[in-house]
Design a protein around this motif. Structure first.
Motif, mmCIF file in Angstrom:
data_model
loop_
_atom_site.group_PDB
_atom_site.id
_atom_site.type_symbol
_atom_site.label_atom_id
_atom_site.label_comp_id
_atom_site.label_asym_id
_atom_site.label_seq_id
_atom_site.Cartn_x
_atom_site.Cartn_y
_atom_site.Cartn_z
ATOM 1 N N GLU A 8 52.325 36.841 42.593
ATOM 2 C CA GLU A 8 50.912 37.230 42.707
ATOM 3 C C GLU A 8 50.677 38.068 43.958
ATOM 4 O O GLU A 8 49.906 39.029 43.938
ATOM 5 C CB GLU A 8 50.018 35.993 42.729
ATOM 6 N N PHE A 9 51.339 37.718 45.057
ATOM 7 C CA PHE A 9 51.216 38.481 46.298
ATOM 8 C C PHE A 9 51.731 39.900 46.097
ATOM 9 O O PHE A 9 51.072 40.873 46.488
ATOM 10 C CB PHE A 9 51.990 37.777 47.418
ATOM 11 N N LYS A 10 52.898 40.023 45.450
ATOM 12 C CA LYS A 10 53.490 41.350 45.220
ATOM 13 C C LYS A 10 52.595 42.201 44.309
ATOM 14 O O LYS A 10 52.566 43.418 44.430
ATOM 15 C CB LYS A 10 54.892 41.214 44.609
ATOM 16 N N GLU A 11 51.861 41.556 43.404
ATOM 17 C CA GLU A 11 50.942 42.286 42.528
ATOM 18 C C GLU A 11 49.662 42.675 43.271
ATOM 19 O O GLU A 11 49.121 43.758 43.059
ATOM 20 C CB GLU A 11 50.594 41.432 41.306
ATOM 21 N N ALA A 12 49.181 41.803 44.137
ATOM 22 C CA ALA A 12 47.929 42.060 44.861
ATOM 23 C C ALA A 12 48.122 43.117 45.950
ATOM 24 O O ALA A 12 47.256 43.958 46.177
ATOM 25 C CB ALA A 12 47.391 40.776 45.475
ATOM 26 N N VAL A 13 49.255 43.063 46.630
ATOM 27 C CA VAL A 13 49.538 44.000 47.728
ATOM 28 C C VAL A 13 50.276 45.201 47.138
ATOM 29 O O VAL A 13 51.449 45.122 46.817
ATOM 30 C CB VAL A 13 50.370 43.326 48.838
ATOM 31 N N ASN A 14 49.549 46.312 46.990
ATOM 32 C CA ASN A 14 50.168 47.492 46.383
ATOM 33 C C ASN A 14 50.470 48.587 47.411
ATOM 34 O O ASN A 14 50.851 49.684 47.056
ATOM 35 C CB ASN A 14 49.307 48.040 45.240
#
Length: 108
Positions: A8-14
């Motif tokens: 989820e972090f990798k998806e939120a932080v673009n």
């Protein structure tokens, strides 16, 4: 480290660490966000620095504090995206705040 938190972090932080480092040096970045009671750095700006640290750290080396911050970032980004203003958001405090948290809503 819970895999779903990491995903989820990798998806939120673009934004990449270098994009975020460059952004945090701008006047726009430093002008937005809620300041702490001491009147110094905003919560989002401080978060951006923590995100850079997380992005530079191997998953296996992340601490419990890093994981807690990752959950905070995911929650903030999701809440803030739901409040998107109408019209062009390119030069808005809404976008600048999100960018401090590692998410550029205009980035594809």
């Amino acid at each position: 480290m819970a895999n779903d938190t990491y995903t989820e972090f990798k998806e939120a932080v673009n934004m990449t660490a270098s994009e975020l480092e460059k952004w945090l040096k701008t006047e726009e970045s430093q002008e937005v966000g809620q300041k702490s009671t001491t009147g110094g750095e905003s919560v989002g700006h401080d978060s951006g620095r923590k995100i850079i640290h997380i992005l530079h750290t191997k998953k296996s080396d992340l601490s419990d504090a890093d994981e807690a911050h990752m959950r905070k970032v995911v929650g903030y980004v999701h809440r803030h995206l739901a409040q998107r203003p109408s019209g062009d958001v390119k030069d808005t405090k809404w976008r600048y705040s999100l960018m401090n948290w590692g998410h550029d809503p205009l980035k594809k």
